[in-house]
Design a protein around this motif. Structure first.
Motif, PDB file in Angstrom:
ATOM      1  N   PHE A 355       0.804  -1.068  -0.040  1.00  0.00           N
ATOM      2  CA  PHE A 355       0.026  -0.128  -0.195  1.00  0.00           C
ATOM      3  C   PHE A 355       0.895   1.203   0.030  1.00  0.00           C
ATOM      4  O   PHE A 355       0.620   2.213  -0.687  1.00  0.00           O
ATOM      5  CB  PHE A 355      -1.021  -0.014   1.194  1.00  0.00           C
ATOM      6  N   SER A 359       1.218   3.789  -3.055  1.00  0.00           N
ATOM      7  CA  SER A 359       0.857   5.282  -2.956  1.00  0.00           C
ATOM      8  C   SER A 359       1.835   6.116  -2.893  1.00  0.00           C
ATOM      9  O   SER A 359       1.827   7.229  -3.596  1.00  0.00           O
ATOM     10  CB  SER A 359       0.238   5.414  -1.456  1.00  0.00           C
ATOM     11  N   VAL A 404      -5.891  10.105  -3.300  1.00  0.00           N
ATOM     12  CA  VAL A 404      -5.851   8.836  -2.878  1.00  0.00           C
ATOM     13  C   VAL A 404      -4.475   8.158  -2.186  1.00  0.00           C
ATOM     14  O   VAL A 404      -4.464   7.352  -1.210  1.00  0.00           O
ATOM     15  CB  VAL A 404      -6.376   8.014  -4.089  1.00  0.00           C
ATOM     16  N   ALA A 405      -3.514   8.608  -2.891  1.00  0.00           N
ATOM     17  CA  ALA A 405      -2.315   8.318  -2.432  1.00  0.00           C
ATOM     18  C   ALA A 405      -2.163   8.634  -0.915  1.00  0.00           C
ATOM     19  O   ALA A 405      -1.239   8.213  -0.038  1.00  0.00           O
ATOM     20  CB  ALA A 405      -1.249   8.841  -3.673  1.00  0.00           C
ATOM     21  N   ALA A 408      -5.193   6.609   1.402  1.00  0.00           N
ATOM     22  CA  ALA A 408      -5.236   4.988   1.339  1.00  0.00           C
ATOM     23  C   ALA A 408      -4.320   4.416   2.638  1.00  0.00           C
ATOM     24  O   ALA A 408      -4.612   3.722   3.458  1.00  0.00           O
ATOM     25  CB  ALA A 408      -4.942   4.336  -0.059  1.00  0.00           C
ATOM     26  N   GLN A 424      -8.005   2.604  -3.122  1.00  0.00           N
ATOM     27  CA  GLN A 424      -6.626   2.612  -4.061  1.00  0.00           C
ATOM     28  C   GLN A 424      -6.531   1.727  -5.227  1.00  0.00           C
ATOM     29  O   GLN A 424      -6.239   2.254  -6.302  1.00  0.00           O
ATOM     30  CB  GLN A 424      -5.398   2.281  -3.008  1.00  0.00           C
ATOM     31  N   TYR A 427      -9.012   2.962  -8.094  1.00  0.00           N
ATOM     32  CA  TYR A 427      -8.574   4.133  -8.692  1.00  0.00           C
ATOM     33  C   TYR A 427      -7.501   3.681  -9.591  1.00  0.00           C
ATOM     34  O   TYR A 427      -7.228   4.363 -10.610  1.00  0.00           O
ATOM     35  CB  TYR A 427      -8.089   5.246  -7.668  1.00  0.00           C
TER      36      TYR A 427
END
Length: 800
Positions: A355, A359, A404-405, A408, A424, A427
């Protein structure tokens, strides 16, 4: 006659009843099965312990029944409508005291028709009731599934930042890997040498071909592009796109062969086979993401869909590669850890590092997209530019990637692993789908350019934009599924769209719109075809003038379009009676707001019918003079003599004063004024001017040329030549030719064309006599407001 009518009525009743009974038997059988199904479905809906798969299977069964009932709601619709019209035609029975009794035959016929109508309506009403019940059950099931999905997204898991959970996750991962290894060793031990001799060579051969395709497939495709470039192949953009697909297809085929070879070898256990079968899917993710990045951030500026600086495009491809690798490793590890019985905290702990990596790359990719700027020139003027739509969309996607980065990893760290994964991952996939849409839109533009011969210039035309809109509409369901929509949601939306929407008592469905469009387009093109045939083949062979021909063609066009629209509305079954109230409410406002438009429209029709002016006429209206070039419904276009277009409302041509110089014929009079000096023989001038005018080929002999001695002018004897021309459009050339000839003849005959003279008389001529200048008086002796006067030398005489 009465007996015959009664016979037909009885036959119709029998036929209708027979049809209704057969339909009712079918509906009754379906309703009996439906009652059992509906009872079971309601029990399952009330039972909260049912699984999601149970609900989905139950929903599919209920939806199939609902489709049958929806079709049965229109059973015998035509016959029911006819019966209602027949009953309405008979009128209402007389009521109240003193009313005259109705004829017995009318009463009997109404009774028979009403009984037949009730018989036909019975299965329709039962189907309608069952449809409503099924639709309600489907909505309840959808609400349950949606609530469960929401609860799953908002469920709280152990935080991956807790070191206690790290060891648990690592132990689950080791146990899963050990299970895979032990299973493979057991499978190998069970194989005999004979089995290996039979399966291993073929499996190794397939795996070798697959390995070769994975290793060399992309290079072979690149070599093909280079060869096409050297040969100068037409439509190189199309070939590049096709070859870029081969750069995905060949390695993907190689991965599929590798997985097939590994499975055929027999050395893998069931768990390992399940993981190996993921190789094509993983390869599709890797190659698909890389293909999209190489199209969007292409090395060649001509092929780049987002034209950034070369270093920025390189960074874009790098960040997409980082995201791809992280997703692949994450998918493999999560698949492996699910082999055993992992702890609740294991999956979030294994996924959290990826993640963070995804990101990080997504944040930098978003910053690149935020810096993209593209301009367009809507008016064609290079000085007037604005930010293009593509630029605004790309920058918005970049901003979304940055957001989002940032959120998340924070959600995953807080324990909302499912919610972070639902934000995440979709998207990133959405960016890939939109990149694919852009690539396909560019490919469609290149194909269109190759077909039309416009080449790369076709990318800036309207058709590629329409292709892009169509691709976005096709991608919308895919994006909805990516963001968590269920297939049932899409099917429900499509079912509602297929049923259409109600206007009054009518329901308009997409098939009605399609029928309307097809009938109208057919009628429109048929009208244009007839207009073209009349304009080119029929009317030119008649004695109708060009204005009348244009009026006939234009009038036929309006009538044809009106009839096409009327037939389309009727053919689509659209009932416009429900719009009567809306039209009545808007009529007053439309009457005031569109008063000028309606006036110009009616004036245009009058112009086409009466034809006081026609195309090509030379007219003067409102101080504007020129040729009529086009008469439309609202306005008329006049081309002035300086080649500018003047748009005149048709109402001005009907209510105002219009001078038509060429109405009916092109004969017109021209007047040429000329003056001679006093003392000239006027009879001689008359003869010369008459000869000059009569020698002009455009001048008519009848009426004859007239030369008039107009007046004794202040400086000359004034004459006028008045003659008629065959074509008044040649007025200026004829006047120019006459003036040239007058000048030549007057010089030859020594006739003077005078110019204006003026006599100047001085009241005090002694002021012009030179005299000795006296010294100027002191400034104090000058009168207030006066100044020394200077007299110019050399002025003498009285004529100027």
């Amino acid at each position: 006659m009465t007996f015959i009518l009664r016979g037909f009525a009885v036959l119709g009743l029998v036929f209708g009843l027979a049809t209704a009974i057969l339909a009712q038997d079918d509906i009754s059988a379906d309703l009996d099965r439906w009652e059992t199904m509906a009872a079971r479905a309601e029990a399952v809906v009330d039972d909260e312990s049912a699984t999601d798969d149970t609900y989905r299977a139950l929903r599919a069964s209920v939806a199939s029944y609902r489709s049958e009932f929806d079709a049965a709601r229109n059973l015998n619709a035509a016959r029911i409508e006819v019966l209602r019209e027949q009953i309405a035609a008979l009128g209402t029975p007389p009521e109240g005291e003193g009313a005259e009794p109705e004829d017995a035959e009318i009463t009997a016929q109404r009774t028979e028709l009403t009984a037949q109508l009730n018989t036909l309506l019975a299965p329709v009403q039962r189907a309608d009731s069952a449809y409503v019940r099924a639709d309600g059950l489907i909505k309840e099931i959808d609400n349950i599934l949606r609530e469960r999905q929401t609860q799953e997204l908002l469920s709280l898991t152990p935080t991956p930042l807790n070191p206690v959970n790290w060891g648990i996750a690592l132990g689950d991962l080791r146990a899963a890997l050990a299970a895979i290894a032990n299973e493979s060793n057991a499978e190998v031990a069970e194989l005999s040498r004979s089995d290996l001799r039979e399966t291993l060579p073929l499996a190794l051969g397939i795996a070798a071909v697959g390995f070769l395709l994975v290793l060399r497939g992309r290079k072979w495709a690149t070599m093909l592009v280079g060869r096409l470039q050297r040969t100068g192949a037409r439509g190189l953009g199309i070939w590049r796109f096709v070859v870029s697909l081969f750069r995905i297809i060949l390695p993907l085929l190689g991965l599929l062969l590798l997985a097939t070879g590994a499975v055929m070898s027999g050395v893998l256990g069931p768990i390992a086979i399940q993981i190996v079968r993921l190789l094509p899917l993983i390869g599709a993710i890797v190659l698909g993401f890389r293909w999209v990045s190489e199209r969007v951030f292409a090395r060649d500026a001509d092929e780049a869909l987002i034209l950034l600086e070369p270093p920025m495009r390189t960074r874009g491809r790098f960040y997409v590669s980082v995201i791809t690798v992280a997703i692949v490793i994450q998918v493999i590890l999560l698949q492996v850890i699910q082999i055993g019985t992992p702890a609740v905290s294991s999956e979030p702990v294994v996924a959290f590092p990826f993640f963070v990596v995804i990101s990080f790359a997504l944040f930098n990719l978003g910053k690149l997209l935020r810096g993209y700027t593209d301009t367009e020139t809507p008016t064609g003027d290079p000085d007037e530019t604005r930010v293009s739509t593509l630029s605004r969309v790309v920058r918005a996607l970049g901003l979304g990637a940055v957001v989002v980065a940032c959120i998340a990893p924070l959600m995953a760290a807080a324990g909302y692993y499912q919610l972070a994964d639902a934000v995440q991952g979709p998207y990133v996939l959405s960016l890939a789908v939109l990149g694919l849409v852009m690539a396909l839109q560019r490919f469609s533009a290149d194909v269109y350019g190759a077909v039309t011969g416009q080449g790369e210039h076709a990318r800036e035309t309207l058709m590629p934009i329409l292709f892009g809109i169509l691709l976005v509409l096709l991608a919308a369901p895919v994006l909805a599924l990516i963001w968590g929509a269920q297939v049932t949601d899409l099917t429900e939306l499509w079912a509602a769209f297929s049923r259409g929407f109600a206007i009054g008592e009518s329901r308009i469905s997409p098939t009605d719109f399609l029928a309307f469009a097809l009938i109208f387009v057919f009628g429109y093109f048929l009208t244009r075809l007839i207009q073209g045939a009349l304009r080119s083949s029929v009317l030119p062979k008649t004695k109708i003038d060009i204005g009348g021909q244009n009026a006939i063609v234009s009038g036929l066009g309006y009538i044809g379009i009106f009839l096409a629209a009327l037939l389309a509305i009727t053919g689509a079954g659209i009932d416009l009676s429900a719009l009567a109230y809306v039209a009545g409410a808007l009529s007053v406002g439309i009457g005031f707001g569109l008063q000028n438009v309606v006036s110009n429209f009616v004036s245009g029709i009058i112009l086409l019918i009466e034809r006081p002016i026609s195309e090509g006429d030379w007219i003067e209206v409102g101080g504007q003079m020129g040729y009529v070039r086009d008469i439309s419904v609202r306005s008329t276009r006049i081309e002035t003599f300086d080649r500018t277009d003047v748009i005149v409302p048709n109402a001005d041509l009907i209510s105002g004063t219009v001078t038509n110089y060429t109405r009916g014929n092109t004969v017109g009079r021209v007047i040429v004024p000329v003056g001679v000096a006093y003392g000239t023989d006027t009879k001689k001038v008359d003869r010369i001017l008459r000869e000059i005018a009569e020698d002009q080929p455009m001048v008519l002999a009848n009426p004859p040329v007239a030369v008039h001695f107009i007046r004794f002018g202040a400086d000359s004897l004034d004459f006028e030549i008045r003659c008629y021309l065959r074509d008044v459009n040649f007025t200026m050339p004829v006047k120019t030719a006459i003036n040239h000839e007058i000048n030549a003849r007057f010089i030859a005959e020594e006739i003077e064309i005078p110019f204006a003279q003026r006599d100047v008389w001085l009241r005090n001529p002694e002021a012009l006599t030179p005299r000795t200048a006296e010294p100027a008086p002191p400034a104090t002796e000058l009168e207030e407001g006066s100044a020394p006067r200077q007299v110019p030398d050399g002025l003498a005489g009285s004529n100027a």
